[in-house]
Design a protein around this motif. Sequence first.
Motif, PDB file in Angstrom:
ATOM      1  N   VAL A  76       1.053  -1.055  -0.128  1.00  0.00           N
ATOM      2  CA  VAL A  76       0.214   0.346   0.034  1.00  0.00           C
ATOM      3  C   VAL A  76       0.732   0.862   0.269  1.00  0.00           C
ATOM      4  CG1 VAL A  76      -1.778   1.300   1.067  1.00  0.00           C
ATOM      5  CG2 VAL A  76      -1.854  -1.331   1.727  1.00  0.00           C
ATOM      6  N   LEU A  77       0.671   2.126  -0.722  1.00  0.00           N
ATOM      7  CA  LEU A  77       1.349   3.572  -0.619  1.00  0.00           C
ATOM      8  C   LEU A  77      -0.112   4.483  -0.825  1.00  0.00           C
ATOM      9  CD1 LEU A  77       3.806   5.096  -0.554  1.00  0.00           C
ATOM     10  CD2 LEU A  77       3.194   5.193  -3.110  1.00  0.00           C
ATOM     11  N   VAL A  78       0.447   5.979  -0.260  1.00  0.00           N
ATOM     12  CA  VAL A  78      -0.828   6.818   0.207  1.00  0.00           C
ATOM     13  C   VAL A  78      -1.048   8.215  -0.754  1.00  0.00           C
ATOM     14  CG1 VAL A  78      -2.598   7.794   1.392  1.00  0.00           C
ATOM     15  CG2 VAL A  78      -1.728   5.934   2.664  1.00  0.00           C
ATOM     16  N   LEU A  79      -1.059   8.387  -1.812  1.00  0.00           N
ATOM     17  CA  LEU A  79      -0.435   9.638  -2.481  1.00  0.00           C
ATOM     18  C   LEU A  79      -0.716  10.926  -0.776  1.00  0.00           C
ATOM     19  CD1 LEU A  79       0.607  11.183  -4.587  1.00  0.00           C
ATOM     20  CD2 LEU A  79      -1.638  11.231  -5.741  1.00  0.00           C
ATOM     21  N   GLN A  80       0.244  11.521  -0.496  1.00  0.00           N
ATOM     22  CA  GLN A  80      -0.054  12.414   0.418  1.00  0.00           C
ATOM     23  C   GLN A  80      -1.384  13.930  -0.500  1.00  0.00           C
ATOM     24  OE1 GLN A  80       2.649  16.259   2.741  1.00  0.00           O
ATOM     25  NE2 GLN A  80       3.723  14.001   1.143  1.00  0.00           N
ATOM     26  N   LYS A 106      -0.835   7.495  12.581  1.00  0.00           N
ATOM     27  CA  LYS A 106       0.282   6.924  12.242  1.00  0.00           C
ATOM     28  C   LYS A 106       0.822   6.420  11.372  1.00  0.00           C
ATOM     29  CE  LYS A 106       2.056   8.198  17.033  1.00  0.00           C
ATOM     30  NZ  LYS A 106       2.740   7.485  17.858  1.00  0.00           N
ATOM     31  N   LEU A 107      -0.153   5.434  11.075  1.00  0.00           N
ATOM     32  CA  LEU A 107      -0.508   4.213  10.552  1.00  0.00           C
ATOM     33  C   LEU A 107      -0.753   4.943   9.100  1.00  0.00           C
ATOM     34  CD1 LEU A 107      -0.237   0.889   9.886  1.00  0.00           C
ATOM     35  CD2 LEU A 107      -3.025   1.152   9.698  1.00  0.00           C
ATOM     36  N   VAL A 108      -1.596   5.717   8.638  1.00  0.00           N
ATOM     37  CA  VAL A 108      -1.035   6.340   6.951  1.00  0.00           C
ATOM     38  C   VAL A 108       0.060   7.378   6.994  1.00  0.00           C
ATOM     39  CG1 VAL A 108      -2.544   8.056   5.709  1.00  0.00           C
ATOM     40  CG2 VAL A 108      -4.213   6.170   7.462  1.00  0.00           C
ATOM     41  N   LYS A 109       0.705   8.117   8.110  1.00  0.00           N
ATOM     42  CA  LYS A 109       1.507   8.696   7.948  1.00  0.00           C
ATOM     43  C   LYS A 109       2.757   8.171   7.286  1.00  0.00           C
ATOM     44  CE  LYS A 109       1.062  12.599   7.521  1.00  0.00           C
ATOM     45  NZ  LYS A 109       0.915  14.046   6.088  1.00  0.00           N
ATOM     46  N   ASN A 110       3.079   7.183   7.529  1.00  0.00           N
ATOM     47  CA  ASN A 110       3.852   6.040   7.378  1.00  0.00           C
ATOM     48  C   ASN A 110       3.740   5.653   5.890  1.00  0.00           C
ATOM     49  OD1 ASN A 110       4.897   6.558  10.137  1.00  0.00           O
ATOM     50  ND2 ASN A 110       4.004   4.863  11.212  1.00  0.00           N
ATOM     51  N   LEU A 111       2.142   5.554   5.972  1.00  0.00           N
ATOM     52  CA  LEU A 111       2.458   4.595   3.990  1.00  0.00           C
ATOM     53  C   LEU A 111       3.015   5.955   3.492  1.00  0.00           C
ATOM     54  CD1 LEU A 111       0.517   2.107   4.552  1.00  0.00           C
ATOM     55  CD2 LEU A 111       2.711   2.036   4.402  1.00  0.00           C
ATOM     56  N   GLU A 112       2.731   7.139   3.482  1.00  0.00           N
ATOM     57  CA  GLU A 112       2.080   8.065   2.723  1.00  0.00           C
ATOM     58  C   GLU A 112       3.278   8.947   1.388  1.00  0.00           C
ATOM     59  OE1 GLU A 112      -0.838  11.810   3.817  1.00  0.00           O
ATOM     60  OE2 GLU A 112       0.570  12.028   5.218  1.00  0.00           O
ATOM     61  N   GLU A 166       2.892  10.321 -15.348  1.00  0.00           N
ATOM     62  CA  GLU A 166       4.972  11.039 -14.680  1.00  0.00           C
ATOM     63  C   GLU A 166       4.357  10.258 -13.096  1.00  0.00           C
ATOM     64  OE1 GLU A 166       7.725  11.012 -15.335  1.00  0.00           O
ATOM     65  OE2 GLU A 166       7.314  11.346 -17.304  1.00  0.00           O
ATOM     66  N   LEU A 167       2.735  10.844 -12.421  1.00  0.00           N
ATOM     67  CA  LEU A 167       2.617  10.974 -11.651  1.00  0.00           C
ATOM     68  C   LEU A 167       2.824   8.948 -11.012  1.00  0.00           C
ATOM     69  CD1 LEU A 167       1.020  11.539  -8.386  1.00  0.00           C
ATOM     70  CD2 LEU A 167      -0.886  11.683  -9.802  1.00  0.00           C
ATOM     71  N   LEU A 168       1.583   8.491 -11.610  1.00  0.00           N
ATOM     72  CA  LEU A 168       1.856   6.220 -11.841  1.00  0.00           C
ATOM     73  C   LEU A 168       2.982   5.858 -11.563  1.00  0.00           C
ATOM     74  CD1 LEU A 168      -1.005   6.256 -14.699  1.00  0.00           C
ATOM     75  CD2 LEU A 168      -0.562   5.584 -12.006  1.00  0.00           C
ATOM     76  N   LYS A 169       4.194   7.022 -12.335  1.00  0.00           N
ATOM     77  CA  LYS A 169       5.578   6.167 -12.411  1.00  0.00           C
ATOM     78  C   LYS A 169       6.303   6.904 -10.870  1.00  0.00           C
ATOM     79  CE  LYS A 169       6.104   7.182 -17.182  1.00  0.00           C
ATOM     80  NZ  LYS A 169       6.947   7.973 -18.606  1.00  0.00           N
ATOM     81  N   ALA A 170       6.307   7.746 -10.988  1.00  0.00           N
ATOM     82  CA  ALA A 170       6.662   8.454  -9.654  1.00  0.00           C
ATOM     83  C   ALA A 170       6.703   7.322  -8.297  1.00  0.00           C
ATOM     84  CB  ALA A 170       6.241  10.106  -9.463  1.00  0.00           C
ATOM     85  N   ALA A 171       4.976   7.227  -8.457  1.00  0.00           N
ATOM     86  CA  ALA A 171       4.066   6.324  -7.011  1.00  0.00           C
ATOM     87  C   ALA A 171       4.744   4.729  -7.891  1.00  0.00           C
ATOM     88  CB  ALA A 171       2.540   6.153  -7.871  1.00  0.00           C
ATOM     89  N   ARG A 172       5.089   4.335  -8.254  1.00  0.00           N
ATOM     90  CA  ARG A 172       5.537   3.336  -8.683  1.00  0.00           C
ATOM     91  C   ARG A 172       6.752   2.794  -8.233  1.00  0.00           C
ATOM     92  NH1 ARG A 172       8.552   0.960 -12.793  1.00  0.00           N
ATOM     93  NH2 ARG A 172       9.013  -1.685 -12.972  1.00  0.00           N
ATOM     94  N   ARG A 173       7.636   4.534  -8.282  1.00  0.00           N
ATOM     95  CA  ARG A 173       9.404   4.235  -7.827  1.00  0.00           C
ATOM     96  C   ARG A 173       9.485   4.279  -6.171  1.00  0.00           C
ATOM     97  NH1 ARG A 173       9.948   7.191 -12.919  1.00  0.00           N
ATOM     98  NH2 ARG A 173       9.543   9.207 -11.665  1.00  0.00           N
ATOM     99  N   SER A 187       4.098  -9.061  -5.768  1.00  0.00           N
ATOM    100  CA  SER A 187       3.328  -8.228  -5.475  1.00  0.00           C
ATOM    101  C   SER A 187       3.042  -7.067  -5.928  1.00  0.00           C
ATOM    102  CB  SER A 187       3.652  -8.151  -3.719  1.00  0.00           C
ATOM    103  OG  SER A 187       4.942  -6.824  -4.020  1.00  0.00           O
ATOM    104  N   ILE A 188       1.356  -6.875  -5.660  1.00  0.00           N
ATOM    105  CA  ILE A 188       1.339  -5.814  -6.157  1.00  0.00           C
ATOM    106  C   ILE A 188       1.298  -4.134  -5.800  1.00  0.00           C
ATOM    107  CG2 ILE A 188      -0.336  -7.628  -7.748  1.00  0.00           C
ATOM    108  CD1 ILE A 188      -2.909  -6.528  -6.191  1.00  0.00           C
ATOM    109  N   LEU A 189       0.944  -3.521  -6.919  1.00  0.00           N
ATOM    110  CA  LEU A 189       0.932  -2.726  -6.029  1.00  0.00           C
ATOM    111  C   LEU A 189      -0.853  -1.228  -5.936  1.00  0.00           C
ATOM    112  CD1 LEU A 189       2.466   0.303  -4.096  1.00  0.00           C
ATOM    113  CD2 LEU A 189       3.050   1.602  -6.515  1.00  0.00           C
ATOM    114  N   LEU A 190      -1.057  -1.003  -4.796  1.00  0.00           N
ATOM    115  CA  LEU A 190      -2.567  -0.228  -4.137  1.00  0.00           C
ATOM    116  C   LEU A 190      -1.967   0.854  -4.098  1.00  0.00           C
ATOM    117  CD1 LEU A 190      -5.739  -0.660  -4.165  1.00  0.00           C
ATOM    118  CD2 LEU A 190      -5.412  -1.156  -1.588  1.00  0.00           C
ATOM    119  N   VAL A 191      -1.677   2.522  -4.582  1.00  0.00           N
ATOM    120  CA  VAL A 191      -2.104   3.430  -4.789  1.00  0.00           C
ATOM    121  C   VAL A 191      -3.996   4.158  -4.131  1.00  0.00           C
ATOM    122  CG1 VAL A 191      -1.378   5.786  -4.925  1.00  0.00           C
ATOM    123  CG2 VAL A 191       0.049   3.391  -6.212  1.00  0.00           C
ATOM    124  N   LEU A 192      -3.514   4.362  -2.752  1.00  0.00           N
ATOM    125  CA  LEU A 192      -4.735   5.288  -2.498  1.00  0.00           C
ATOM    126  C   LEU A 192      -4.809   6.788  -3.093  1.00  0.00           C
ATOM    127  CD1 LEU A 192      -4.816   2.663   0.375  1.00  0.00           C
ATOM    128  CD2 LEU A 192      -6.346   2.391  -1.327  1.00  0.00           C
TER     129      LEU A 192
END
Length: 374
Positions: A76-80, A106-112, A166-173, A187-192
């Motif tokens: 999981v990755l959360v976009l700020q 803190k859980l959300v902030k750690n994955l943001e 570019e936003l998608l690529k930056a999230a993946r990187r 594994s797969i990536l879930l971007v919220l």
Amino acid sequence: MLVLFLCDSLLQAHKGSGIKLHCLRDDQPFLSCLCIASGGGLVMPNPQSAVGLAVRALATEPLVQESLANNPAVRVLVLQAAMSTARCRSHGEQFPNITRDRRQSKLVKNLETQWTICDLEDVIMNSAQGTPVLEGCQLRHPQGIYGQRGDHLHFRQDIAIAAGDELLKAARRTALAKYPDMQTDGSILLVLAAGWNADNATIDCLDSDGHAWRKAEIVALAELCALNGHPASVFRAKFKQLLRRLQGEHTAFLLQPVADIQAIDPSKATEVQHTLGHKLNSPVKHRRADSLMWQRESKRQCRKTEADKLADLTGVPREIAQSIIDAMGSVESALQHPMFQPNPRVDMGSFKQTLRCQVEVINLDELDDAAAHD
């Protein structure tokens, strides 16, 4: 590698609203499944939510199903949320409530993400040096990515698709830097990347429709973050469970402390999936807030806390609320009592006021003194 990207109208240039499979290449090709809920949120429908679209994508898109065939782990990755439009630079934060809500967890902030969309725009304009994941951006334009006449929220039309890519690529990187094993473990990536549209919704009371979408958004976000590393089947069950919980009134969301939602170890995936499956099969009226996400407290502490919650929700004095909790066992049971049944679609604020006017506080000590003198 599959990127499941849940957003609102952020990527509306790719598709106005709905599901879109989108192939990109960065250091290597990757498939992204865009769940674009324009006007909606992560779970707030208008008319669709990003989670609702994700459920449909997992059930109907063959390429997505192929990527999930071995039930891979989901990272999981959360976009700020902060600094997500250029207008934030000149007019201050555009979504202050959502940004503030996320600080509760803190859980959300750690994955943001450590970077913002404005940081990405700075790199595109060559006006500032970004983080390594942003420096990989190949797009450059002196006017940046915003500036569409009459629209300060979305990417400028002439550059919107390129900016979204570019936003998608930056999230993946960012995810690959955070989870180095993703390249090899399947594994797969879930971007919220949704929730902004609920910024003006209620968080501490029900609206006239019985909803509290801002609170529902942050609870849903935190609960999904809590499952980081769990297999895709658990996320599928969680998506469905969230949608079912949201069908009725949002009282359970109001009662759920965001700060208490903790990460669940992936080793408990089987137990979590069993619990979610049980909740999905239970009748609507029997659903409860997801206790898996709550910290365990002693029975005495829970009762004291629930008395406070009942007092806050209804306006009755805390002493009376404690007596009601002792008799009924829980806030949710207490709220089913006829004395707490408002007229249909009554606003919770007026409901509180009505209760305050009707409740009479009786001092038992004074009654005892009077009886002694008789």
